[in-house]
Design a protein around this motif. Structure first.
Motif, PDB file in Angstrom:
ATOM      1  N   GLY A 181       0.808  -1.209   0.000  1.00 27.73           N
ATOM      2  CA  GLY A 181       0.000   0.000   0.000  1.00 27.73           C
ATOM      3  C   GLY A 181       0.840   1.258   0.000  1.00 27.73           C
ATOM      4  O   GLY A 181       0.546   2.218  -0.715  1.00 27.73           O
TER       5      GLY A 181
ATOM      6  N   SER B 182       2.238   2.064  -3.297  1.00 25.88           N
ATOM      7  CA  SER B 182       1.201   2.601  -4.182  1.00 25.88           C
ATOM      8  C   SER B 182       1.084   4.111  -4.041  1.00 25.88           C
ATOM      9  O   SER B 182       0.726   4.805  -4.993  1.00 25.88           O
ATOM     10  CB  SER B 182      -0.152   1.954  -3.853  1.00 25.88           C
ATOM     11  OG  SER B 182      -0.087   0.558  -3.948  1.00 25.88           O
TER      12      SER B 182
ATOM     13  N   MET C 112      -2.143  -1.118  -4.968  1.00 26.98           N
ATOM     14  CA  MET C 112      -3.429  -0.655  -4.449  1.00 26.98           C
ATOM     15  C   MET C 112      -4.101   0.291  -5.444  1.00 26.98           C
ATOM     16  O   MET C 112      -3.497   1.275  -5.877  1.00 26.98           O
ATOM     17  CB  MET C 112      -3.200   0.071  -3.117  1.00 26.98           C
ATOM     18  CG  MET C 112      -4.478   0.492  -2.416  1.00 26.98           C
ATOM     19  SD  MET C 112      -4.139   1.252  -0.809  1.00 26.98           S
ATOM     20  CE  MET C 112      -3.453   2.836  -1.319  1.00 26.98           C
TER      21      MET C 112
END
Length: 492
Positions: free
Chosen positions: A195, A198, A213
């Protein structure tokens, strides 16, 4: 010398004996902060003992390792701002664990706190069970925060890295808002986990990783030297905030209502780019009016580095979520998320982590925070940062390849450019990554450890410990000037 791949146990023991009988330690040799400096002579890198360790590391460690590819040494010991390698060479450490070592290496206050904790037979592993050490850490941390933020704050202990705090914050805001999209900024860095990556602007680490993500949208960050709007200055950051306001209010923007916006007050890995205070106030107003939680990532800038305990204090804004790691553990792994209690909507067990109860890190972190506050190291960081940038701007007057000197407190960057190629419409020259790498190498050979980052890896970064002295700043600047001169003679 025998090939390292054939080193047996006895060979390894011989190496350790050789190491222990080499040059005396920093303290044994009378080398103390402020009274001596790494020598001006060129160091052959890697030294013979360092090479043996580096060769072994190359064979055993992942291809993803990074720092040893540019900093060719094996560390024997360290104290304060100094590092000694296994070959006896001394260096100023202006990397300092990527900003983790706020008080430098092996600071007496930190060591004393850890020894005291160990002497009490404390449990080293507690999950999220509480202890007196944890309670003291939390109280000390909350006392350091602006009252307006602390009065409404909750804390979540995460896994040991800053990226873990980012991941926890994403779950927090998505749970509380029921939304899915996240706004991030070009040039931002938030970590290497799925995450967090991302949300990170740099493309290099993302290119080979599929399925990151979704619903992350990148916005223009106010970067005066390379303004995304071709304007620079106040006009550039006003355009940035205007664009963001327009995007948030446009029913055809393509972006569903965001769960959060995340930003760094000073982009670190992105090239040491401080956000203008006025722009931050505009962004805070825009997000508050639209009920978008604002996550401020102070994993590198927190605990005094920028001249305030927390970098967001310069502008007077209050975030909804604050991410801390690096210095908060006093050189040991620790990360936390501090957030407005209104967001505390997740259920028990919604976020966990086996190593979120590092008691030694909490003891070291408490000692570090107290020392920074009691000795006003935030103010000291401002003075030393101003002194360093004054030196760098003087060097810049002689070397136009230093395109811009910028920073806040002891987060300082120098953008390396090629003045032989025409400047763009904002007057900035093209990035010169090869020269930046050469400057880093020439400084290392003269006893100065610095890092590079930013666009095209063209920004020299200085992150010295907050305890650095004026005399050390002067010596660091002198070595840097010699390193620049040597590199320029090779390239320009």
């Amino acid at each position: 010398m025998q090939p390292i791949r054939d080193v047996s146990l006895s060979n390894a023991q011989d190496l350790m004996v050789s190491l222990s009988s080499s040059a005396p330690s920093i303290l044994e040799s009378g080398f103390q902060d402020g009274h001596a400096a790494p020598g001006a002579q060129n160091i052959t890198l890697p030294g013979p003992l360092s090479k043996r360790y580096l060769d072994r590391q190359q064979q055993r460690e992942s291809n993803a390792r990074s720092y040893p590819r540019r900093i060719h040494l094996a560390i024997r010991e360290a104290k304060g701002i100094y590092i000694k390698d296994v070959d006896g060479n001394l260096y100023f450490d202006c990397l300092a664990g990527a900003g983790s070592l706020a008080l430098g290496h092996n600071h007496p206050a930190v060591l004393a706190a850890m020894r005291e904790a160990l002497d009490t037979n404390l449990p080293l592993h507690t999950l999220d069970l509480t202890t007196p050490i944890k309670d003291t850490f939390v109280e000390e941390l909350f006392a350091s925060l602006p009252g307006e933020f602390a009065r409404k704050a909750k804390i979540q202990f995460c896994g040991p890295s800053g990226a873990d705090a980012v991941e926890a914050a994403l779950k927090l805001v998505k749970t509380a808002t029921g939304r899915r999209s996240v706004l991030s900024f070009q040039g931002g860095y938030h970590g290497m986990t799925h995450g967090a990556l991302s949300l990170t602007g740099n493309l290099k680490a993302k290119q080979a990783v599929s399925g990151l993500m979704p619903d992350v949208h990148f916005l223009p960050y106010p970067y005066a030297y390379r303004c995304p709007f071709g304007l620079g200055g106040e006009a550039g950051h006003h355009m940035s905030s205007h664009y963001i306001e327009s995007l948030l209010d446009d029913p055809e923007s393509g972006i569903v209502s965001p769960a959060a916006m995340i930003l760094e007050i000073v982009q670190g890995e992105g090239g040491v780019i401080p956000a203008p205070d006025e722009w931050l106030r505009q962004i805070r107003s825009l997000t508050r009016d639209r009920n978008i939680p604002l996550i401020v990532d102070e994993i590198q800038s927190g605990l005094g580095r920028t001249g305030k305990l927390y970098a967001f204090e310069h502008s007077g804004i209050m975030p909804d979520v604050l991410l801390l790691s690096k210095a908060i553990g006093g050189s040991l792994p620790l990360s936390v998320v501090l957030y407005d209690e209104a967001l505390d909507q997740w259920a028990p067990g919604a976020h966990a982590g086996t190593f979120r109860g590092n008691q030694l890190a909490m003891a070291a972190g408490t000692a570090t925070l107290r020392y920074i506050v009691e000795n006003r190291l935030s103010d000291h960081a401002t003075k030393m940062g101003d002194r360093l940038m004054a030196h760098l701007r003087q060097i810049q007057s002689d070397f136009p390849c230093l395109g811009e000197v910028r920073g806040r407190g002891l987060m300082v960057g120098v953008e390396i450019v090629n003045p032989a190629i025409a400047a763009n419409r904002c007057g900035s020259y093209p990035a010169y990554s090869q020269l930046a790498s050469c400057i880093q190498a020439e400084c290392l050979r003269r006893g100065l450890i610095i890092e590079i980052g930013g666009r095209h890896s063209s920004v020299i970064r200085f992150l010295p410990p907050l305890i650095v002295t004026a005399e050390q700043i002067d010596s660091i600047s002198e070595i840097f000037e010699r390193g620049v001169k040597a590199a320029v003679e090779q390239f320009l």
